[in-house]
Design an enzyme around this catalytic site. Structure first.
Site, PDB file in Angstrom:
ATOM      1  N   GLY A 179       0.801  -1.217   0.000  1.00 44.64           N
ATOM      2  CA  GLY A 179       0.000   0.000   0.000  1.00 44.64           C
ATOM      3  C   GLY A 179       0.833   1.266   0.000  1.00 44.64           C
ATOM      4  O   GLY A 179       0.299   2.363  -0.058  1.00 44.64           O
ATOM      5  N   CYS A 180       2.129   1.122   0.072  1.00 44.98           N
ATOM      6  CA  CYS A 180       3.028   2.269   0.058  1.00 44.98           C
ATOM      7  C   CYS A 180       3.600   2.355  -1.361  1.00 44.98           C
ATOM      8  O   CYS A 180       4.106   1.360  -1.879  1.00 44.98           O
ATOM      9  CB  CYS A 180       4.145   2.049   1.082  1.00 44.98           C
ATOM     10  SG  CYS A 180       4.936   3.532   1.651  1.00 44.98           S
TER      11      CYS A 180
END
Length: 135
Positions: free
Chosen positions: A50-51
């Site tokens: 998610g980064c």
């Protein structure tokens, strides 16, 4: 064993006392320099999902205290991680459970200044911290 950065100079109060976003941003990038490069941390199992930028987070528990180690190539993400981890490192699960990191960041007002990808990165760090402490 992974290296842990000294985040004792990171101060949420210092960040909130800077009303100007540019001053806050400079402070965050300065804190990013506190996160040292850790090639040993850069394993698939430690990779944050998610980064947008590649970022790694690991956790150890010593006695009842939790410690986190972080690495990425982004000074801004490192600085934001330093802010988050300074709030939880060396604390018990109960103490960490009493801290709403997302709310804390909302009160500071960071999410309105950060790009969606950096906000996603912050949420990924918070989720991993929560996941690690609930083990």
């Amino acid at each position: 064993m992974f290296a842990f950065d000294d985040l004792s100079s990171v101060s949420l109060q210092e960040l909130t006392s800077n009303a100007n976003w540019q001053s806050q941003y400079r402070l965050i990038t300065q804190w990013g320099k506190l996160i040292h490069h850790k090639p040993e941390l850069r394993l698939e199992t430690n990779l944050l999902r998610g980064c947008e930028t590649l970022a790694w987070l690991t956790h150890v528990q010593k006695n009842d205290l939790h410690y986190f180690s972080f690495d990425s190539d982004s000074k801004v993400i490192n600085g934001l991680a330093a802010l988050l981890l300074s709030q939880v490192n060396g604390k018990t699960a109960t103490e960490i459970g009493g801290i709403n990191l997302a709310e804390l960041l909302s009160l500071v007002g960071l999410e309105k200044h950060l790009t969606p990808s950096r906000n996603n990165g912050l949420r990924a760090i918070i989720a991993r911290v929560d996941e690690c402490v609930k083990l």
